[in-house]
Design an enzyme around this catalytic site. Structure first.
Site, PDB file in Angstrom:
ATOM      1  N   LYS A  92      -2.271  -1.991  -3.280  1.00  0.00           N
ATOM      2  CA  LYS A  92      -3.356  -1.185  -2.691  1.00  0.00           C
ATOM      3  C   LYS A  92      -2.945   0.290  -2.773  1.00  0.00           C
ATOM      4  O   LYS A  92      -2.361   0.844  -1.839  1.00  0.00           O
ATOM      5  CB  LYS A  92      -3.593  -1.614  -1.240  1.00  0.00           C
ATOM      6  CG  LYS A  92      -4.600  -0.714  -0.517  1.00  0.00           C
ATOM      7  CD  LYS A  92      -5.029  -1.252   0.828  1.00  0.00           C
ATOM      8  CE  LYS A  92      -5.879  -0.220   1.568  1.00  0.00           C
ATOM      9  NZ  LYS A  92      -6.651  -0.758   2.665  1.00  0.00           N
ATOM     10  N   GLU A 114       0.816  -1.223   0.000  1.00  0.00           N
ATOM     11  CA  GLU A 114       0.000   0.000   0.000  1.00  0.00           C
ATOM     12  C   GLU A 114       0.854   1.279   0.000  1.00  0.00           C
ATOM     13  O   GLU A 114       1.198   1.807   1.055  1.00  0.00           O
ATOM     14  CB  GLU A 114      -0.924   0.011   1.232  1.00  0.00           C
ATOM     15  CG  GLU A 114      -1.856   1.225   1.271  1.00  0.00           C
ATOM     16  CD  GLU A 114      -2.758   1.270   2.517  1.00  0.00           C
ATOM     17  OE1 GLU A 114      -2.601   0.413   3.403  1.00  0.00           O
ATOM     18  OE2 GLU A 114      -3.596   2.178   2.583  1.00  0.00           O
TER      19      GLU A 114
HETATM   20  C1  5MM Z   1      -5.348   4.665   3.761  1.00  0.00           C
HETATM   21  O1  5MM Z   1      -5.854   3.870   4.765  1.00  0.00           O
HETATM   22  C2  5MM Z   1      -6.200   2.534   4.407  1.00  0.00           C
HETATM   23  C3  5MM Z   1      -7.479   2.490   3.622  1.00  0.00           C
HETATM   24  O2  5MM Z   1      -8.452   3.200   4.325  1.00  0.00           O
HETATM   25  P1  5MM Z   1      -9.340   4.305   3.582  1.00  0.00           P
HETATM   26  O3  5MM Z   1     -10.118   3.534   2.537  1.00  0.00           O
HETATM   27  O4  5MM Z   1     -10.189   4.872   4.676  1.00  0.00           O
HETATM   28  O5  5MM Z   1      -8.382   5.289   2.992  1.00  0.00           O
HETATM   29  C4  5MM Z   1      -6.359   1.739   5.690  1.00  0.00           C
HETATM   30  O6  5MM Z   1      -6.350   0.359   5.458  1.00  0.00           O
HETATM   31  C5  5MM Z   1      -5.269   2.127   6.642  1.00  0.00           C
HETATM   32  O7  5MM Z   1      -4.058   1.627   6.168  1.00  0.00           O
HETATM   33  C6  5MM Z   1      -5.632   1.588   7.995  1.00  0.00           C
HETATM   34  O8  5MM Z   1      -6.850   2.140   8.387  1.00  0.00           O
HETATM   35  C7  5MM Z   1      -4.569   1.855   9.025  1.00  0.00           C
HETATM   36  O9  5MM Z   1      -4.287   3.217   9.048  1.00  0.00           O
HETATM   37  P2  5MM Z   1      -3.650   3.879  10.362  1.00  0.00           P
HETATM   38  O10 5MM Z   1      -3.459   5.328   9.930  1.00  0.00           O
HETATM   39  O11 5MM Z   1      -4.671   3.737  11.405  1.00  0.00           O
HETATM   40  O12 5MM Z   1      -2.401   3.156  10.633  1.00  0.00           O
END
Ligand code: 5MM
Length: 340
Positions: free
Chosen positions: A219, A177
Site C-alpha cells: 500500500k 504501507e
Molecule cells: C495514509 O493514510 C492511509 C490511507 O489514507 P488516505 O487514502 O486518506 O491517504 C490510512 O489508511 C491511514 O493509514 C489511516 O487512516 C491511519 O492513519 P493515522 O494517521 O490515523 O494513524
C-alpha cells in the site's frame, strides 16, 4: 503459517477490480477530520459515522476489504453484531490497523518512526479471534531539507518487515504501507527517487525477515510532485513515472499494489489510478488497485456532517466514490462526468 490461505486472501483482496476502504483513522486523526466539519469528536459519533459507512448498500460491488481501527473492531453495531460480522455478511474482508502510530524519531529531526512491535504477536492473535483476515502497518517518510535519512528509511523498513512476518505467522495478510508524504515543494522526479529508495529498502527487509511476497499487499503512495511544487505534472506523467518507479523496485511475486490517496482530491486520485490502468495494466505483474481513506470518504463525511438525516445522501456519495475507483481499475473512469 497457512501459506495457501494467505496467498488466496491476498489475491482475493485485489481481484475483480475491487479495492480497499480504509476506515482505520486513529482517534486523533478522526478527531481532526471531524473538527474541520464541526462534527462532535467523541467515541459515539465515530461509531455512528462508521456504522453508516459500512452499511452503505452495494458497497461490496467495489470494495474487497475494509481496514478497521482497534476501537471499531471492538464495538457492537446497533443490531448487536460486530463490524466484522457486518462486513463479512456482505462479502467484504475485514482487516485491522495494527501499528500504534508514527512518532518523532530520536536523533532524526523532522522524521518519524512507526511504533507497535512490542506485544504485537498477542494483539494479532486477538484480532484473528475477532475475525480479522489482514493487518495493516503504516510507515511515514518525509521529504525535506536533507531528509529522508537512510537511518529513518532503514528503521521503518525493518519495522514493516518484522510486523509483516508476525502477521503471516498469525495467518493475517500484511498490508505493507510505506508512505512518502506529499507535503513540500519537491518535484515529481525527487519523489520518484525517494519512493524507489524506500521500496528497495522495504523489499530488502521483507526478504531478510522471510516474508512470503505472494501473501502480502503493498500500500504505497503514488509518485507525485509535492503539494507546493510549482510544477504540477499531468495525470499521464504521474501514471507513467509511478509505474516506471514501481517496475524497478517491486518484485513480480507481489499480487497487488493498492495505492493510498495521501491527501489528493478524490477525483485526481481516481484519474491517476485510471491512467495507470489504461496504459499499463497489461504490462505490469501486479494488480494496480486502491486503498483510500480520504479519497473515498471525504465527500460522504462532508455531506453527513454528524446528522443522521443525511445518511442516505452520504451513503450515495460513498458508493459513488467507491464505484469511481472500481471504474478506474478498469480504465473506465470518466473524469468529465465526475466533474474533474
Ligand atoms: C495514509 O493514510 C492511509 C490511507 O489514507 P488516505 O487514502 O486518506 O491517504 C490510512 O489508511 C491511514 O493509514 C489511516 O487512516 C491511519 O492513519 P493515522 O494517521 O490515523 O494513524
Amino acid at each position: 503459517m497457512k501459506t495457501q490461505e494467505l496467498i488466496n486472501t491476498a489475491r482475493t483482496l485485489v481481484a475483480n477490480d475491487k479495492g480497499f476502504l480504509a476506515i482505520d483513522e486513529s482517534t486523533p486523526t478522526c478527531k481532526k477530520r471531524f473538527a474541520k466539519l464541526g462534527i462532535p469528536q467523541n467515541e459515539e459519533t465515530r461509531y455512528i459515522y462508521r456504522e453508516m459507512i459500512v452499511s452503505t448498500p452495494g458497497l461490496s460491488e467495489s470494495i474487497s476489504g475494509a481496514i478497521l481501527y482497534d476501537e471499531t473492531i471492538r464495538q457492537q453495531k446497533s443490531d448487536g453484531g460486530s463490524f466484522v460480522k457486518a462486513l463479512t455478511d456482505v462479502g467484504i474482508i475485514p482487516g485491522i490497523k495494527v501499528d500504534t502510530g508514527a512518532k518523532a524519531m530520536a536523533g532524526h529531526p523532522g522524521e518519524k518512526i512507526t511504533e507497535g512491535l512490542d506485544g504485537l504477536r498477542g494483539r494479532l492473535a486477538e484480532y484473528v479471534q475477532m475475525g480479522a483476515r489482514f493487518a495493516k502497518w503504516r510507515a511515514v517518510i518525509t521529504i525535506g531539507d536533507s531528509i529522508p535519512s537512510r537511518g529513518c528509511i532503514e528503521a521503518n523498513a525493518q519495522a514493516l518487515a518484522r510486523y509483516a512476518a508476525l502477521s503471516q505467522e498469525a495467518g493475517l495478510v500484511p498490508i505493507v504501507e510505506p508512505e512518502v508524504l506529499m507535503d513540500g515543494d519537491h518535484t515529481l522526479e525527487h519523489c520518484c527517487e525517494v519512493t524507489e529508495e524506500t521500496l528497495r529498502m522495504v523489499f530488502d527487509q521483507l526478504y531478510r525477515q522471510r516474508v512470503m511476497l505472494e501473501g502480502i499487499i503493498l500500500k504505497p503512495n503514488m509518485v507525485l510532485p509535492g503539494l507546493t511544487c510549482p510544477q504540477q505534472n499531468s495525470v499521464e506523467e504521474v501514471a507513467a513515472v509511478t509505474v516506471a518507479c514501481f517496475s524497478r523496485a517491486v518484485p513480480a511475486a507481489v499480487p497487488g499494489v493498492a495505492f493510498l490517496s495521501g491527501g489528493q482530491s478524490s477525483e485526481l486520485a481516481s484519474a491517476r489510478l485510471n491512467a495507470m490502468n489504461i496504459k499499463f495494466k497489461s504490462q505490469v505483474p501486479w494488480e494496480l488497485s486502491f486503498s483510500f481513506a480520504r479519497a473515498i470518504q471525504q465527500p460522504a463525511m462532508g455531506i453527513w456532517g454528524g446528522d443522521s438525516t443525511n445518511n442516505v445522501a452520504a451513503q450515495d456519495a460513498l458508493y459513488h466514490r467507491a464505484k469511481c475507483n472500481r471504474d478506474a481499475r478498469r480504465g473506465e473512469y470518466n473524469a468529465v462526468i465526475d466533474g474533474t
